[in-house]
Structure formats: structure tokens, C-alpha cells
Scaffold this motif. Structure first.
Motif, PDB file in Angstrom:
ATOM      1  N   GLU A  80       6.115  -2.435   2.795  1.00  0.00           N
ATOM      2  CA  GLU A  80       7.014  -3.135   1.780  1.00  0.00           C
ATOM      3  C   GLU A  80       6.934  -4.833   2.311  1.00  0.00           C
ATOM      4  O   GLU A  80       7.043  -5.523   1.243  1.00  0.00           O
ATOM      5  CB  GLU A  80       8.368  -3.047   1.955  1.00  0.00           C
ATOM      6  N   MET A  81       6.702  -5.044   3.258  1.00  0.00           N
ATOM      7  CA  MET A  81       6.588  -6.595   3.689  1.00  0.00           C
ATOM      8  C   MET A  81       5.185  -6.909   3.244  1.00  0.00           C
ATOM      9  O   MET A  81       5.318  -8.161   2.662  1.00  0.00           O
ATOM     10  CB  MET A  81       6.757  -6.577   5.156  1.00  0.00           C
ATOM     11  N   LEU A  82       4.067  -6.392   3.371  1.00  0.00           N
ATOM     12  CA  LEU A  82       2.769  -6.772   2.838  1.00  0.00           C
ATOM     13  C   LEU A  82       2.982  -7.077   1.389  1.00  0.00           C
ATOM     14  O   LEU A  82       2.147  -8.110   1.165  1.00  0.00           O
ATOM     15  CB  LEU A  82       1.886  -5.684   3.349  1.00  0.00           C
ATOM     16  N   SER A  83       3.488  -6.215   0.521  1.00  0.00           N
ATOM     17  CA  SER A  83       3.573  -6.296  -0.997  1.00  0.00           C
ATOM     18  C   SER A  83       4.490  -7.503  -1.032  1.00  0.00           C
ATOM     19  O   SER A  83       4.164  -8.284  -2.122  1.00  0.00           O
ATOM     20  CB  SER A  83       4.128  -5.193  -1.477  1.00  0.00           C
ATOM     21  N   LYS A  84       5.585  -7.678  -0.356  1.00  0.00           N
ATOM     22  CA  LYS A  84       6.618  -8.831  -0.731  1.00  0.00           C
ATOM     23  C   LYS A  84       5.920 -10.049  -0.345  1.00  0.00           C
ATOM     24  O   LYS A  84       5.995 -11.039  -1.135  1.00  0.00           O
ATOM     25  CB  LYS A  84       7.777  -8.673   0.347  1.00  0.00           C
ATOM     26  N   GLN A  85       4.933 -10.340   0.610  1.00  0.00           N
ATOM     27  CA  GLN A  85       4.197 -11.346   0.849  1.00  0.00           C
ATOM     28  C   GLN A  85       2.940 -11.545   0.174  1.00  0.00           C
ATOM     29  O   GLN A  85       2.216 -12.564   0.526  1.00  0.00           O
ATOM     30  CB  GLN A  85       3.998 -11.391   2.524  1.00  0.00           C
ATOM     31  N   LYS A  86       2.884 -10.581  -0.744  1.00  0.00           N
ATOM     32  CA  LYS A  86       1.601 -10.683  -1.453  1.00  0.00           C
ATOM     33  C   LYS A  86       0.242 -10.763  -0.770  1.00  0.00           C
ATOM     34  O   LYS A  86      -0.744 -11.326  -1.273  1.00  0.00           O
ATOM     35  CB  LYS A  86       1.604 -11.919  -2.568  1.00  0.00           C
ATOM     36  N   ILE A  87       0.270 -10.086   0.300  1.00  0.00           N
ATOM     37  CA  ILE A  87      -0.957  -9.672   0.955  1.00  0.00           C
ATOM     38  C   ILE A  87      -1.726  -8.697   0.447  1.00  0.00           C
ATOM     39  O   ILE A  87      -2.875  -8.394   0.492  1.00  0.00           O
ATOM     40  CB  ILE A  87      -0.370  -9.637   2.613  1.00  0.00           C
ATOM     41  N   ILE A  88      -1.095  -7.513  -0.025  1.00  0.00           N
ATOM     42  CA  ILE A  88      -1.612  -6.341  -0.627  1.00  0.00           C
ATOM     43  C   ILE A  88      -0.941  -6.596  -2.164  1.00  0.00           C
ATOM     44  O   ILE A  88       0.276  -6.783  -1.988  1.00  0.00           O
ATOM     45  CB  ILE A  88      -1.613  -5.171  -0.045  1.00  0.00           C
ATOM     46  N   LYS A  89      -1.595  -5.979  -3.184  1.00  0.00           N
ATOM     47  CA  LYS A  89      -1.238  -5.554  -4.371  1.00  0.00           C
ATOM     48  C   LYS A  89       0.190  -4.537  -4.485  1.00  0.00           C
ATOM     49  O   LYS A  89      -0.142  -3.626  -3.768  1.00  0.00           O
ATOM     50  CB  LYS A  89      -2.260  -5.381  -5.502  1.00  0.00           C
ATOM     51  N   GLY A  90       0.877  -4.682  -5.231  1.00  0.00           N
ATOM     52  CA  GLY A  90       1.977  -3.802  -5.538  1.00  0.00           C
ATOM     53  C   GLY A  90       1.425  -2.328  -6.094  1.00  0.00           C
ATOM     54  O   GLY A  90       1.931  -1.471  -5.470  1.00  0.00           O
ATOM     55  N   GLU A  91       0.284  -2.457  -6.817  1.00  0.00           N
ATOM     56  CA  GLU A  91      -0.181  -0.945  -7.043  1.00  0.00           C
ATOM     57  C   GLU A  91      -0.320  -0.262  -5.750  1.00  0.00           C
ATOM     58  O   GLU A  91      -0.102   0.785  -5.668  1.00  0.00           O
ATOM     59  CB  GLU A  91      -1.391  -0.983  -7.987  1.00  0.00           C
ATOM     60  N   SER A  92      -1.151  -0.883  -4.777  1.00  0.00           N
ATOM     61  CA  SER A  92      -1.599  -0.441  -3.605  1.00  0.00           C
ATOM     62  C   SER A  92      -0.293  -0.036  -2.743  1.00  0.00           C
ATOM     63  O   SER A  92      -0.213   1.291  -2.253  1.00  0.00           O
ATOM     64  CB  SER A  92      -2.218  -1.136  -2.906  1.00  0.00           C
ATOM     65  N   ALA A  93       0.696  -0.792  -2.729  1.00  0.00           N
ATOM     66  CA  ALA A  93       1.927  -0.595  -1.979  1.00  0.00           C
ATOM     67  C   ALA A  93       2.346   0.636  -2.497  1.00  0.00           C
ATOM     68  O   ALA A  93       3.058   1.641  -1.539  1.00  0.00           O
ATOM     69  CB  ALA A  93       2.821  -1.692  -1.959  1.00  0.00           C
ATOM     70  N   LYS A  94       2.841   0.847  -3.650  1.00  0.00           N
ATOM     71  CA  LYS A  94       3.396   2.138  -4.342  1.00  0.00           C
ATOM     72  C   LYS A  94       2.708   3.198  -4.071  1.00  0.00           C
ATOM     73  O   LYS A  94       3.106   4.286  -3.727  1.00  0.00           O
ATOM     74  CB  LYS A  94       3.429   1.807  -5.816  1.00  0.00           C
ATOM     75  N   LYS A  95       1.227   3.267  -4.114  1.00  0.00           N
ATOM     76  CA  LYS A  95       0.618   4.377  -3.730  1.00  0.00           C
ATOM     77  C   LYS A  95       0.612   4.769  -2.363  1.00  0.00           C
ATOM     78  O   LYS A  95       0.800   5.964  -1.950  1.00  0.00           O
ATOM     79  CB  LYS A  95      -0.929   4.329  -4.152  1.00  0.00           C
ATOM     80  N   ILE A 129      -4.857  11.651   0.531  1.00  0.00           N
ATOM     81  CA  ILE A 129      -4.192  11.779  -0.808  1.00  0.00           C
ATOM     82  C   ILE A 129      -4.307  10.711  -1.809  1.00  0.00           C
ATOM     83  O   ILE A 129      -4.482  11.024  -2.914  1.00  0.00           O
ATOM     84  CB  ILE A 129      -2.608  11.748  -0.045  1.00  0.00           C
ATOM     85  N   ILE A 130      -4.303   9.430  -1.293  1.00  0.00           N
ATOM     86  CA  ILE A 130      -4.641   8.235  -2.271  1.00  0.00           C
ATOM     87  C   ILE A 130      -5.850   7.720  -2.250  1.00  0.00           C
ATOM     88  O   ILE A 130      -6.028   6.607  -2.961  1.00  0.00           O
ATOM     89  CB  ILE A 130      -3.531   7.157  -2.004  1.00  0.00           C
ATOM     90  N   GLY A 131      -6.861   7.925  -1.379  1.00  0.00           N
ATOM     91  CA  GLY A 131      -8.214   7.168  -1.364  1.00  0.00           C
ATOM     92  C   GLY A 131      -8.127   5.868  -0.617  1.00  0.00           C
ATOM     93  O   GLY A 131      -7.272   5.816   0.217  1.00  0.00           O
ATOM     94  N   ASP A 132      -9.018   4.870  -1.064  1.00  0.00           N
ATOM     95  CA  ASP A 132      -9.232   3.831  -0.444  1.00  0.00           C
ATOM     96  C   ASP A 132      -8.190   2.895  -0.200  1.00  0.00           C
ATOM     97  O   ASP A 132      -8.056   1.807   0.383  1.00  0.00           O
ATOM     98  CB  ASP A 132     -10.576   3.051  -1.106  1.00  0.00           C
ATOM     99  N   HIS A 133      -7.210   3.100  -1.240  1.00  0.00           N
ATOM    100  CA  HIS A 133      -5.943   2.384  -0.998  1.00  0.00           C
ATOM    101  C   HIS A 133      -4.962   2.359   0.318  1.00  0.00           C
ATOM    102  O   HIS A 133      -4.573   1.398   0.577  1.00  0.00           O
ATOM    103  CB  HIS A 133      -4.976   2.683  -2.239  1.00  0.00           C
ATOM    104  N   ALA A 134      -5.604   3.511   0.982  1.00  0.00           N
ATOM    105  CA  ALA A 134      -4.885   3.748   2.188  1.00  0.00           C
ATOM    106  C   ALA A 134      -5.254   2.539   3.133  1.00  0.00           C
ATOM    107  O   ALA A 134      -4.502   2.241   4.209  1.00  0.00           O
ATOM    108  CB  ALA A 134      -4.951   5.188   2.787  1.00  0.00           C
ATOM    109  N   GLY A 135      -6.398   2.067   2.974  1.00  0.00           N
ATOM    110  CA  GLY A 135      -7.008   0.900   4.065  1.00  0.00           C
ATOM    111  C   GLY A 135      -6.191  -0.024   4.174  1.00  0.00           C
ATOM    112  O   GLY A 135      -6.063  -0.823   5.103  1.00  0.00           O
ATOM    113  N   PHE A 136      -5.186  -0.301   2.976  1.00  0.00           N
ATOM    114  CA  PHE A 136      -4.775  -1.360   3.132  1.00  0.00           C
ATOM    115  C   PHE A 136      -3.403  -1.594   3.886  1.00  0.00           C
ATOM    116  O   PHE A 136      -2.724  -2.694   4.247  1.00  0.00           O
ATOM    117  CB  PHE A 136      -4.054  -1.917   1.689  1.00  0.00           C
ATOM    118  N   LEU A 137      -2.656  -0.362   4.382  1.00  0.00           N
ATOM    119  CA  LEU A 137      -2.009  -0.155   5.263  1.00  0.00           C
ATOM    120  C   LEU A 137      -2.077  -0.716   6.604  1.00  0.00           C
ATOM    121  O   LEU A 137      -0.903  -1.360   7.090  1.00  0.00           O
ATOM    122  CB  LEU A 137      -1.369   1.241   5.204  1.00  0.00           C
ATOM    123  N   HIS A 138      -3.124  -1.106   7.014  1.00  0.00           N
ATOM    124  CA  HIS A 138      -3.403  -1.360   8.357  1.00  0.00           C
ATOM    125  C   HIS A 138      -3.592  -2.943   8.429  1.00  0.00           C
ATOM    126  O   HIS A 138      -3.985  -3.299   9.332  1.00  0.00           O
ATOM    127  CB  HIS A 138      -4.488  -0.548   9.014  1.00  0.00           C
TER     128      HIS A 138
END
Length: 297
Positions: A48-63, A100-109
Motif C-alpha cells: 500500500e505504501m509503494l502504491s501511495k508513493q507511486k513507486i509501483i502501479k495501482g494495478e499491480s498493488a491491487k493484484k 497466483i498473480i504472475g510477474d506482478h508479484a515481483g514488485f512487492l519486494h
């Protein structure tokens, strides 16, 4: 990426797959899988912080968040397969998220290391455990106070060296334990204040160049503030030792009480009797009623 390195976080730097012997030594999943709630909570807050700071896209954060919530349900329903080759709860969750969600998971780290992730999860778990002990102590104190009120005029022998010493009130005896448990609660209160700092965002040891918001994740996870020094944050385990001390001292008080119950219930002293629901029997001596409930404490 080569097939043998797909299950690791360090990419192609290490050319050969991990040996089975090292896996068996290095894996902690049988122990730290109990941290799954804390790991998922911290990951959601971080995402949620990464999305709020626009470090990752909202679509990726939701997934990512949706996938993490699904993993939590799988674990709670015993449908999650923990794998030793993924070492710990953190990698087990991460690898399942990729499934579950594919490559979007890589943005979490992004902007996070397992170092600050482990420290955060562990501290959250210890905080939760300390609060559980504190609540149980509150219930125990209330029980002792109620029992003391009902036995305010009951006289019993006070012992020294297991010899009758002086007459005392049973209520006075019970209130001695109230004092012990109150000190335990004070120690827990001070402990919770001491550890109320969030290590998440410290990364491996030197922080991150990303524009993260550590105050945001601290508030989300129930910490008062972020930690001050990244090196100390990822290496600090003082809180674990302090928690063990508090829990051990509380256990000493409970053990003292249990030992006295055993002595009072013995045929030699015969001061009290226990309900059958708290006793066990013997496989060979039918006359026996054993105070195993107290002995286990």
C-alpha cells in the motif's frame, strides 16, 4: 533465468542449485510458518505504501494485495503447501504469490529486503504474544481477587522450610500472587513501549534510495514510529531476549503456585483437594489421583 535458479531470490549469481544438505540446515519453515499473519500484514502495508508513493502501479498493488489475502485464507484452511526448498515463511508466501498473480508479484519486494522483513514480522509476532500474555494476566488477577474476597476470613498455615510457621489468611496468600502478576504486567507494558518502533524500510542494512514513507507503514502496522538506524534495525534481537526473560519470570511465578498446590494436595500435607476434572489416575494403582495439571505447569 535457468530452471535450477527459478526458486531462489538471488537470481543467476549462484550457478548451481542448493544442495539438499544445505536446504535441510537452512530451512526454518517448520518454525516460522507461524508468522504467516504478520508476514502478510507487513507485506500488505508495504505494498500500500509503494502504491501511495507511486513507486509501483495501482494495478499491480491491487493484484498483490488480493493474492496475499488469498494466501492467508489458504493457510488458515490448511490448503497451503509449505516447501522446505523455499526456506522460510517469507519465500513460501512470495513464491505462491508468483503462482497466483504472475510477474506482478515481483514488485512487492521493491525497496525491501528479507532482513527488514524478518525483523518486522518477528517483532509483530512478539508484540502480539506479549499482549496475549498481558490479557491472560489480567484475567488471572481478577480471578485471584475474586477468590480472595470469598475467603477473606479463612485461616491457613504459613510455611517456612515446609514447616508450619505462622497462621495467615488465605486471602493474604492469594494477594501475594496478585502482586507478582502485577509486576509481570508492568514489565510487559514497559517492554511493549520499548519495541514500539518499526524496522520495515531499513532494507538489507543501509536503507533504500526509493522515496518510501516509513511513517505510513508504521501507522498501518501499529508501531509508534520508525526505527532510527537501519543497521541496528535489521540486527536487533534484543526484544526477543527481553520477551523470553519476561515470559520466563512469569512462568516462575506460575510454577511456584503450581508447586504449592502439589504440596498442599499431597497425602502428607492434605491441606486441599482438587476436582477430579483436574486430576489423572494411575495405570497400576487404582487409589491414585495425581495433580498432573499442576505438575505440567
Amino acid at each position: 533465468m535457468t530452471k535450477e535458479n527459478k526458486n531462489k531470490v538471488w537470481g543467476t549469481r549462484v550457478k548451481k542449485p542448493t544442495s539438499k544438505l544445505l536446504q535441510s540446515i537452512n530451512s526454518s519453515i517448520d518454525i516460522d510458518k507461524r508468522l504467516f499473519n504478520e508476514d502478510i500484514d507487513a507485506s500488505i502495508a508495504h505494498c500500500e505504501m509503494l502504491s501511495k508513493q507511486k513507486i509501483i502501479k495501482g494495478e499491480s498493488a491491487k493484484k498483490i494485495i488480493s493474492g496475499l489475502k488469498k494466501i492467508r485464507i489458504e493457510i488458515q484452511k490448511n490448503k497451503f503447501k509449505f516447501k522446505t526448498e523455499h526456506e522460510d515463511i517469507h519465500l513460501n508466501v512470495e513464491k505462491r504469490l508468483f503462482e497466483i498473480i504472475g510477474d506482478h508479484a515481483g514488485f512487492l519486494h521493491t525497496a525491501r529486503s528479507r532482513n527488514d522483513q524478518v525483523a518486522t514480522d518477528f517483532k509483530l509476532w512478539v508484540k502480539k504474544s506479549a499482549n496475549i500474555i498481558d490479557k491472560n494476566l489480567t484475567l488471572l488477577i481478577k480471578s485471584f481477587l475474586n477468590k480472595a474476597k470469598k475467603n477473606i476470613d479463612v485461616i491457613m498455615p504459613g510455611f517456612t522450610h515446609l514447616k508450619n510457621a505462622q497462621p495467615v489468611l488465605f486471602s493474604h496468600y492469594l494477594l501475594a500472587y496478585v502482586e507478582m502478576f502485577k509486576r509481570d504486567k508492568k514489565r510487559i507494558k514497559n517492554f511493549l513501549e520499548n519495541i514500539n518502533e518499526n524496522p520495515l524500510g531499513s532494507a538489507a542494512l543501509a536503507g533504500t534510495s526509493y522515496n518510501i514513507d516509513r511513517n505510513f507503514t508504521s501507522k498501518k502496522l501499529g508501531f509508534k514510529k520508525p526505527t532510527n538506524n537501519s543497521i541496528d534495525s535489521v540486527s536487533d534481537r534484543d526484544f526477543a531476549i527481553e520477551f523470553l526473560f519476561i515470559a520466563s519470570l512469569c512462568s516462575v511465578h506460575l510454577s511456584r503456585l503450581a508447586e504449592e498446590i502439589i504440596i498442599w494436595n499431597s497425602d502428607l500435607v492434605n491441606l486441599i483437594s482438587l476436582e477430579d476434572s483436574l486430576l489423572t489416575g494411575s495405570s497400576i494403582m487404582p487409589q491414585k489421583k495425581n495433580p498432573d495439571s499442576a505438575e505440567l505447569i
